[in-house]
Design a protein around this motif. Sequence first.
Motif, PDB file in Angstrom:
ATOM      1  N   MET A   3       0.844  -1.190   0.000  1.00 32.74           N
ATOM      2  CA  MET A   3       0.000   0.000   0.000  1.00 32.74           C
ATOM      3  C   MET A   3       0.879   1.239   0.000  1.00 32.74           C
ATOM      4  O   MET A   3       0.934   1.987   0.963  1.00 32.74           O
ATOM      5  CB  MET A   3      -0.913  -0.022   1.225  1.00 32.74           C
ATOM      6  CG  MET A   3      -2.015   1.017   1.198  1.00 32.74           C
ATOM      7  SD  MET A   3      -3.152   0.776   2.546  1.00 32.74           S
ATOM      8  CE  MET A   3      -2.060   0.882   3.966  1.00 32.74           C
ATOM      9  N   PRO A   4       1.606   1.447  -1.109  1.00 33.87           N
ATOM     10  CA  PRO A   4       2.564   2.549  -1.123  1.00 33.87           C
ATOM     11  C   PRO A   4       1.891   3.913  -1.013  1.00 33.87           C
ATOM     12  O   PRO A   4       0.840   4.154  -1.600  1.00 33.87           O
ATOM     13  CB  PRO A   4       3.263   2.402  -2.475  1.00 33.87           C
ATOM     14  CG  PRO A   4       2.687   1.228  -3.149  1.00 33.87           C
ATOM     15  CD  PRO A   4       1.559   0.700  -2.343  1.00 33.87           C
ATOM     16  N   SER A   5       2.548   4.791  -0.252  1.00 28.76           N
ATOM     17  CA  SER A   5       2.121   6.180  -0.189  1.00 28.76           C
ATOM     18  C   SER A   5       2.594   6.883  -1.457  1.00 28.76           C
ATOM     19  O   SER A   5       3.722   6.665  -1.908  1.00 28.76           O
ATOM     20  CB  SER A   5       2.735   6.839   1.049  1.00 28.76           C
ATOM     21  OG  SER A   5       2.390   8.201   1.093  1.00 28.76           O
ATOM     22  N   VAL A   6       1.731   7.698  -2.034  1.00 22.10           N
ATOM     23  CA  VAL A   6       2.089   8.396  -3.276  1.00 22.10           C
ATOM     24  C   VAL A   6       1.735   9.874  -3.149  1.00 22.10           C
ATOM     25  O   VAL A   6       0.837  10.261  -2.404  1.00 22.10           O
ATOM     26  CB  VAL A   6       1.369   7.791  -4.505  1.00 22.10           C
ATOM     27  CG1 VAL A   6       1.884   6.393  -4.801  1.00 22.10           C
ATOM     28  CG2 VAL A   6      -0.148   7.773  -4.324  1.00 22.10           C
ATOM     29  N   ILE A   7       2.473  10.688  -3.874  1.00 27.30           N
ATOM     30  CA  ILE A   7       2.185  12.113  -4.029  1.00 27.30           C
ATOM     31  C   ILE A   7       2.122  12.370  -5.525  1.00 27.30           C
ATOM     32  O   ILE A   7       3.014  11.963  -6.272  1.00 27.30           O
ATOM     33  CB  ILE A   7       3.289  12.980  -3.396  1.00 27.30           C
ATOM     34  CG1 ILE A   7       3.364  12.762  -1.875  1.00 27.30           C
ATOM     35  CG2 ILE A   7       3.069  14.454  -3.723  1.00 27.30           C
ATOM     36  CD1 ILE A   7       2.221  13.361  -1.091  1.00 27.30           C
ATOM     37  N   PHE A   8       1.057  13.025  -5.969  1.00 24.36           N
ATOM     38  CA  PHE A   8       0.931  13.298  -7.406  1.00 24.36           C
ATOM     39  C   PHE A   8       0.366  14.707  -7.584  1.00 24.36           C
ATOM     40  O   PHE A   8      -0.226  15.273  -6.657  1.00 24.36           O
ATOM     41  CB  PHE A   8       0.059  12.242  -8.099  1.00 24.36           C
ATOM     42  CG  PHE A   8      -1.301  12.057  -7.496  1.00 24.36           C
ATOM     43  CD1 PHE A   8      -2.395  12.788  -7.950  1.00 24.36           C
ATOM     44  CD2 PHE A   8      -1.510  11.155  -6.459  1.00 24.36           C
ATOM     45  CE1 PHE A   8      -3.645  12.627  -7.399  1.00 24.36           C
ATOM     46  CE2 PHE A   8      -2.765  10.981  -5.896  1.00 24.36           C
ATOM     47  CZ  PHE A   8      -3.833  11.727  -6.373  1.00 24.36           C
ATOM     48  N   PRO A   9       0.534  15.287  -8.765  1.00 25.64           N
ATOM     49  CA  PRO A   9       0.116  16.679  -8.952  1.00 25.64           C
ATOM     50  C   PRO A   9      -1.392  16.830  -9.058  1.00 25.64           C
ATOM     51  O   PRO A   9      -2.070  16.053  -9.731  1.00 25.64           O
ATOM     52  CB  PRO A   9       0.801  17.078 -10.270  1.00 25.64           C
ATOM     53  CG  PRO A   9       1.049  15.791 -10.987  1.00 25.64           C
ATOM     54  CD  PRO A   9       1.265  14.760  -9.930  1.00 25.64           C
ATOM     55  N   GLY A  10      -1.913  17.841  -8.374  1.00 26.87           N
ATOM     56  CA  GLY A  10      -3.324  18.202  -8.474  1.00 26.87           C
ATOM     57  C   GLY A  10      -3.449  19.638  -8.931  1.00 26.87           C
ATOM     58  O   GLY A  10      -2.444  20.327  -9.130  1.00 26.87           O
ATOM     59  N   PRO A  11      -4.661  20.123  -9.100  1.00 24.49           N
ATOM     60  CA  PRO A  11      -4.868  21.486  -9.603  1.00 24.49           C
ATOM     61  C   PRO A  11      -4.326  22.569  -8.665  1.00 24.49           C
ATOM     62  O   PRO A  11      -3.976  23.655  -9.115  1.00 24.49           O
ATOM     63  CB  PRO A  11      -6.390  21.594  -9.720  1.00 24.49           C
ATOM     64  CG  PRO A  11      -6.897  20.194  -9.703  1.00 24.49           C
ATOM     65  CD  PRO A  11      -5.925  19.398  -8.908  1.00 24.49           C
ATOM     66  N   GLU A  12      -4.272  22.278  -7.356  1.00 26.62           N
ATOM     67  CA  GLU A  12      -3.831  23.279  -6.381  1.00 26.62           C
ATOM     68  C   GLU A  12      -2.523  22.881  -5.704  1.00 26.62           C
ATOM     69  O   GLU A  12      -2.233  23.352  -4.603  1.00 26.62           O
ATOM     70  CB  GLU A  12      -4.915  23.470  -5.317  1.00 26.62           C
ATOM     71  CG  GLU A  12      -6.162  24.158  -5.828  1.00 26.62           C
ATOM     72  CD  GLU A  12      -5.913  25.606  -6.222  1.00 26.62           C
ATOM     73  OE1 GLU A  12      -5.365  26.343  -5.395  1.00 26.62           O
ATOM     74  OE2 GLU A  12      -6.251  25.974  -7.363  1.00 26.62           O
ATOM     75  N   GLY A  13      -1.755  22.027  -6.339  1.00 30.02           N
ATOM     76  CA  GLY A  13      -0.526  21.534  -5.727  1.00 30.02           C
ATOM     77  C   GLY A  13      -0.595  20.023  -5.582  1.00 30.02           C
ATOM     78  O   GLY A  13      -1.377  19.361  -6.245  1.00 30.02           O
TER      79      GLY A  13
ATOM     80  N   VAL B 108      -6.652  18.253   2.892  1.00 34.76           N
ATOM     81  CA  VAL B 108      -6.753  17.135   3.840  1.00 34.76           C
ATOM     82  C   VAL B 108      -5.408  16.425   3.918  1.00 34.76           C
ATOM     83  O   VAL B 108      -4.794  16.141   2.883  1.00 34.76           O
ATOM     84  CB  VAL B 108      -7.844  16.133   3.399  1.00 34.76           C
ATOM     85  CG1 VAL B 108      -7.942  14.972   4.379  1.00 34.76           C
ATOM     86  CG2 VAL B 108      -9.191  16.839   3.279  1.00 34.76           C
ATOM     87  N   GLY B 109      -4.943  16.135   5.122  1.00 32.81           N
ATOM     88  CA  GLY B 109      -3.662  15.453   5.279  1.00 32.81           C
ATOM     89  C   GLY B 109      -2.546  16.260   4.641  1.00 32.81           C
ATOM     90  O   GLY B 109      -2.390  17.456   4.896  1.00 32.81           O
ATOM     91  N   ARG B 110      -1.785  15.615   3.782  1.00 28.23           N
ATOM     92  CA  ARG B 110      -0.672  16.284   3.101  1.00 28.23           C
ATOM     93  C   ARG B 110      -1.056  16.835   1.735  1.00 28.23           C
ATOM     94  O   ARG B 110      -0.194  17.280   0.973  1.00 28.23           O
ATOM     95  CB  ARG B 110       0.497  15.294   2.959  1.00 28.23           C
ATOM     96  CG  ARG B 110       1.114  14.906   4.315  1.00 28.23           C
ATOM     97  CD  ARG B 110       1.965  13.651   4.202  1.00 28.23           C
ATOM     98  NE  ARG B 110       3.089  13.815   3.291  1.00 28.23           N
ATOM     99  CZ  ARG B 110       3.706  12.809   2.668  1.00 28.23           C
ATOM    100  NH1 ARG B 110       3.304  11.568   2.875  1.00 28.23           N
ATOM    101  NH2 ARG B 110       4.719  13.038   1.859  1.00 28.23           N
ATOM    102  N   SER B 111      -2.347  16.805   1.400  1.00 26.27           N
ATOM    103  CA  SER B 111      -2.794  17.379   0.125  1.00 26.27           C
ATOM    104  C   SER B 111      -2.889  18.895   0.247  1.00 26.27           C
ATOM    105  O   SER B 111      -3.451  19.416   1.217  1.00 26.27           O
ATOM    106  CB  SER B 111      -4.154  16.812  -0.276  1.00 26.27           C
ATOM    107  OG  SER B 111      -4.057  15.447  -0.631  1.00 26.27           O
TER     108      SER B 111
ATOM    109  N   ALA C  41     -10.478  14.317 -10.968  1.00 28.58           N
ATOM    110  CA  ALA C  41     -10.098  14.175 -12.372  1.00 28.58           C
ATOM    111  C   ALA C  41      -8.574  14.067 -12.510  1.00 28.58           C
ATOM    112  O   ALA C  41      -8.062  13.248 -13.290  1.00 28.58           O
ATOM    113  CB  ALA C  41     -10.632  15.352 -13.183  1.00 28.58           C
ATOM    114  N   SER C  42      -7.857  14.873 -11.743  1.00 32.45           N
ATOM    115  CA  SER C  42      -6.389  14.801 -11.773  1.00 32.45           C
ATOM    116  C   SER C  42      -5.890  13.456 -11.251  1.00 32.45           C
ATOM    117  O   SER C  42      -4.929  12.892 -11.783  1.00 32.45           O
ATOM    118  CB  SER C  42      -5.782  15.930 -10.936  1.00 32.45           C
ATOM    119  OG  SER C  42      -6.029  17.183 -11.517  1.00 32.45           O
ATOM    120  N   ALA C  43      -6.550  12.948 -10.212  1.00 33.65           N
ATOM    121  CA  ALA C  43      -6.160  11.655  -9.661  1.00 33.65           C
ATOM    122  C   ALA C  43      -6.360  10.545 -10.689  1.00 33.65           C
ATOM    123  O   ALA C  43      -5.510   9.661 -10.843  1.00 33.65           O
ATOM    124  CB  ALA C  43      -6.974  11.364  -8.399  1.00 33.65           C
TER     125      ALA C  43
END
Length: 218
Positions: free
Chosen positions: A1-11, A68-71, A86-88
């Motif tokens: 269950m890897p943690s991921v960070i990906f680009p969204g519209p606001e960061g 929310v969280g680190r988002s 949509a970005s996800a």
Amino acid sequence: MPSVIFPGPEGRLEGRFSPAPRPRAPVAMILHPHSQGGGTMNDRIVQRLYKTFTDRGFATLRFNFRGVGRSQGSFDNGIGELSDAASALDWVQSIHPEAQVTWVAGVSFGALIGMQLLMRRPEIRGFISVAPPANMYDFSFLAPCPASGIFVQGLADTVVQPNSVQKLVDKLRTQKHITIHHDEIPRANHFFENEIEELMGSVDKYLDFRLDPSCPIR
């Protein structure tokens, strides 16, 4: 269950992602309840939905909406959260471009966002909406609803009145070319506090039906 960070519209957006175990595997995205009410991707229903899709071999993502969280970003009353979703989905598809089928599952506010995303992304072929807030938001955008799916509602829910979901189901069932399932869980409140096994039993039964190669729903 890897943690991921990906680009969204606001960061950046923070998620948990389970890659597909085989090529061309389907994609599933799980959307959490209202962040102003404490909803996060670690909501227990969200985690159970994530696990059931992962166990079935889907490339599965759950993530935190903006603020929310680190988002990054801040709550945007559903407008920005739809852009986040949509970005996800774009991000998952960049990793699994060969996926033929996508599912979306949402809990409460997340169910609203999931149904809005369904209208914009024709690759979404199935949905699971748990306690969709049909008495708080206008779902008339589902005109027509482009895919078949299931609504699951607790009959003791005092946040979302069961009759509001029934009205939505009745309206959608007048459409041709889609099939709407509707399960009501006795004694279950909005959070399915003591009935989560019944909830997941309903979800798993529906997925068994839909994912069977002989299922008439495509």
